[in-house]
Each structure stands twice: as C-alpha cells, then as structure tokens.
Scaffold this motif. Sequence first.
Motif, mmCIF file in Angstrom:
data_model
loop_
_atom_site.group_PDB
_atom_site.id
_atom_site.type_symbol
_atom_site.label_atom_id
_atom_site.label_comp_id
_atom_site.label_asym_id
_atom_site.label_seq_id
_atom_site.Cartn_x
_atom_site.Cartn_y
_atom_site.Cartn_z
ATOM 1 N N PHE A 1 0.827 -1.206 0.000
ATOM 2 C CA PHE A 1 0.000 0.000 0.000
ATOM 3 C C PHE A 1 0.866 1.263 0.000
ATOM 4 O O PHE A 1 0.555 2.246 -0.693
ATOM 5 C CB PHE A 1 -0.924 0.006 1.220
ATOM 6 N N LYS A 2 1.950 1.246 0.776
ATOM 7 C CA LYS A 2 2.827 2.410 0.814
ATOM 8 C C LYS A 2 3.500 2.643 -0.545
ATOM 9 O O LYS A 2 3.602 3.779 -1.021
ATOM 10 C CB LYS A 2 3.890 2.219 1.893
ATOM 11 N N LEU A 3 3.951 1.541 -1.176
ATOM 12 C CA LEU A 3 4.566 1.670 -2.500
ATOM 13 C C LEU A 3 3.558 2.154 -3.531
ATOM 14 O O LEU A 3 3.884 2.984 -4.391
ATOM 15 C CB LEU A 3 5.157 0.326 -2.923
ATOM 16 N N ALA A 4 2.342 1.620 -3.461
ATOM 17 C CA ALA A 4 1.304 2.028 -4.407
ATOM 18 C C ALA A 4 0.984 3.506 -4.247
ATOM 19 O O ALA A 4 0.824 4.236 -5.241
ATOM 20 C CB ALA A 4 0.053 1.188 -4.202
ATOM 21 N N ASP A 5 0.903 3.971 -3.012
ATOM 22 C CA ASP A 5 0.607 5.379 -2.780
ATOM 23 C C ASP A 5 1.754 6.261 -3.271
ATOM 24 O O ASP A 5 1.536 7.337 -3.822
ATOM 25 C CB ASP A 5 0.349 5.611 -1.291
ATOM 26 N N ARG A 6 2.986 5.778 -3.105
ATOM 27 C CA ARG A 6 4.157 6.554 -3.530
ATOM 28 C C ARG A 6 4.174 6.731 -5.042
ATOM 29 O O ARG A 6 4.515 7.813 -5.542
ATOM 30 C CB ARG A 6 5.434 5.842 -3.082
ATOM 31 N N HIS A 7 3.818 5.697 -5.794
ATOM 32 C CA HIS A 7 3.950 5.748 -7.248
ATOM 33 C C HIS A 7 2.616 6.004 -7.951
ATOM 34 O O HIS A 7 2.488 6.974 -8.698
ATOM 35 C CB HIS A 7 4.601 4.461 -7.755
ATOM 36 N N TYR A 8 1.638 5.168 -7.717
ATOM 37 C CA TYR A 8 0.339 5.380 -8.360
ATOM 38 C C TYR A 8 -0.409 6.556 -7.752
ATOM 39 O O TYR A 8 -1.206 7.220 -8.433
ATOM 40 C CB TYR A 8 -0.526 4.124 -8.246
ATOM 41 N N GLY A 9 -0.180 6.805 -6.472
ATOM 42 C CA GLY A 9 -0.911 7.885 -5.809
ATOM 43 C C GLY A 9 -0.617 9.249 -6.397
ATOM 44 O O GLY A 9 -1.418 10.178 -6.226
#
Length: 461
Positions: free
Chosen positions: A227-235
């Motif tokens: 979730f943290k990685l997704a928020d960093r890149h996709y977010g």
Amino acid sequence: MRTRRKRLLLFLATPLLLAGLAARAGAAEVVETTLDNGLKVLVLPDDRAPVVTHQIWYKVGSVDEPGGITGIAHMFEHMMFKGTENLGPGEFSDIVARLGGEENAFTGRDFTAYFQTLAADELETMMRWEADRMANLRIDPEEFSREKEVVKEEWRSRMRDNPNARLSQLLYATAFTSSGYHHPIIGWKTDIDAYTVEDLEHWYQSHYAPNNATLIVVGDVEPETVFKLADRHYGAVERRDLAPAKPREEMEQHGLKRANLVIPAKLPRLSMGYKAPSLVTAEDSRTAYTLAVIAGILAGDSGARLHNELVRAGKLSSADAGYNLNARETTLFTVNAVPRDDQSLDAVEALLLEQIERLKEEPVDEDELDRIKAQVAASDVYQRDSLFYQGMKLGVYETIGLDYRLADRFVEGVRAVTAEDVRTVAREYFRDDGLTIATLEPKDDDSPALPSPTGGMERVH
C-alpha cells in the motif's frame, strides 16, 4: 482476449478454464485499500516463493468501443509498450527482461490488463514504471504507424485467414445487434485502417485513469508495504472525471437467427449460440452456476456427452460447448461441431439440438453431476498454484463490476446445482427466440466470391 507476446486471441470457453477464473481466490486473505485518487488496490500474500505478480486492470474493453473505432482497445494495448515521456519504445519490456521477469498484456471484451511476474524485491520498480505508463504515455506518430501495420497483420493471420475465427465472429455479429459484443475484439478491418493518433489519445484520456483501474499484487509481500509503495507511485497520478458509459443494452430477439459463411476452408463447421445471462446480469446467481454446470455436462471432459455420445460414437468429427460466466453483459452459451465426411450441416444441427432437448426433458444422473462438480473442485486446487491466476480471478471479478469475494463462492455455487436446476435453466434459455446458428461452408475453387466487410461471402437471414 489477446496476449501481447504470442499475439493470441484467447476466449474463455471451456468449463475448466471458467472454473479456473472463478474458483476460490483465498478471499479471506485478500487485503484491500483505495488510494485518494480512486485506484483500488488488492493484495493477496503468498509466501511459497520469493516471487510476485503485479497486475493493473482497466475497466474498459472492446465492449466499450463506439462504431468507427472498433478494436481501438486492442490497438491501444499495443501502444502502451511504445514509450512514455520517460522511456523509449520497448524500454519498459527491456527493464522487465533485465530483472529476469515475465510480462504480458491482454485485451478482452470487458477489460484490458497488464501484468509482470518477477522477484518480489523488484516490485517497486514495476510500480514506478507501470504508473509512468498510466500517467505519461507518449503516442509517437511514427511508432503508431508501424504498430498499426502489426495489428493489421495480426488481423489477417488471426481473423481473415482463420475460418473458425471468422465463423465465431459471424456468430457474435449476428446474435448481438446493439450490444458491444457485436463486433470482434480485434475490430473491423475498415476501422483498423482508419485509426488516428487523435483516436488513441482520446481513448487514453477517457479510460486510463487511476479511478478506472484496479491494482492487484499477489505473492511474497506484506500488504502494508504494498500500500505504501502504491501510494508513492500510483498515488501521484491524478484522477480524472470520466464520462459514464452509454447504455448498450441488447435488443430483444424475436426468433431464430441464421447466418452462413462461404469461404475457402478445409472443413465445414456449425456454431450455435443461445443468449444467456452471466453472473453479472442473472437475476439469480444460481442460473449462471447452472449454465456453467451444463457446459461441463456437454463438454467438460472426454466422458462428457458431446464427446462420448457423438464424437466417440462416430456421429460427429468433433464437438464442444462453452459459456463465459464472467461476462459483463448478456453473453452466449455456445455449442460447436464439425461433421464427418459427407455429413450435412443439417444433420449436425439435428444432433446438437437433440442433445439440447435432452437437457430439457431428462433429469441429469446424480453420478454425472457429481463428476462435473469434482472437476470444478480439482480445477480450483490447481489454479491456486499459480500467482498469475490467483490475481486474474480477482481482476476479472472486480473489473466486470462484481465484488472479488464472489470468486470464493463459485465452487459452492456449482455444488448447489441440482438436476432440476439443469432442466429449468435449459428450458428457460435454450429457446429459438434466443438462438443464433452460424454455418461455415468451404467454397469450391470455381465458386463466385462476393466481397464483404470481413473478406468473405456471407449470407445472413
């Protein structure tokens, strides 16, 4: 459904593959979140190997294409590998290869998806560059021109020169009048010829947004880390206001439809399609599960009725049946057959209709039902060994508009089907006012050929 590397159109037709798509996805272990920009993220931990599959599913497929640009979803899938503002043409694939991973993509009637399978510690790299494609795709006119020729060659080899694919195309085009299932996934040739860069850019802006997508990660990962990685890149990708899809409800059919295809081919063939609800459109999910069981009764294995009673008995050269439980709209339950030498297509039709009538009139033996249910359970266990298919189960359900948790209920739903359910559903949906029959007749060398939009001589009545 088209795969990028092998250029295949895959159709979810056989009951066992259907079971694989809908079997238990370990729903109790799935962890989910939704980013502020609307991207839904599903994570399914599986630590049996230090590997991960990373999939991004867009809620758009060929069913969403308006007239004039049919096949644009498939064409656009090609262009997703042709560079962004930060990567050159083919560089995305080069990165995956350098990391020792595998990648692919597919376009279906109801969705478009992109995936990579690689070492779990390279997940962030994939997120970075897949998010880059979502936000920064660059459609270069020269790359587009070259890739359009690739798609046209694919159309020639996979459609124009493939009699069985042509017959399937004719069946769907005849059966469906106003639904997006009317046209083939790869599109009509005249539309492919007329694509423009502006068409692709409009498709990108209209559909490739985080709030129209689902990210799925399956493998040796911790959900909170994902979730943290997704928020960093996709977010960081901005959501967009997307226009709601126009209704494409299929017009009511008022009688049996027939179509005939006369082209050079080695063998004649007959295809029948009954309008049938999917798990999305059925008023009662039991109906969809029953149709999946009926497909198994007819063609689930070598002991199923079509093979055992028609092919093995020497009455037909080959026969099969298929039903896509996971369609976004009303779909087709199909039955196909190839005659023996010198056997008429009328005789083939009579044999297939006899099998259909038997489903309506004779209760299915309990042993036969139990065998079909055992096949589904075995397929469930087998498919759970694959990270890709675990992710695909989740992606299909979420993208067609169902809760992914329903995937966990497929085997349960199939096991609940009774012999009386089979008769009731067969009687309700296997009727002439929902039936289309398409036939393929090999053309003699000296037969006159009339041009048609699909490149053959076709008669519809």
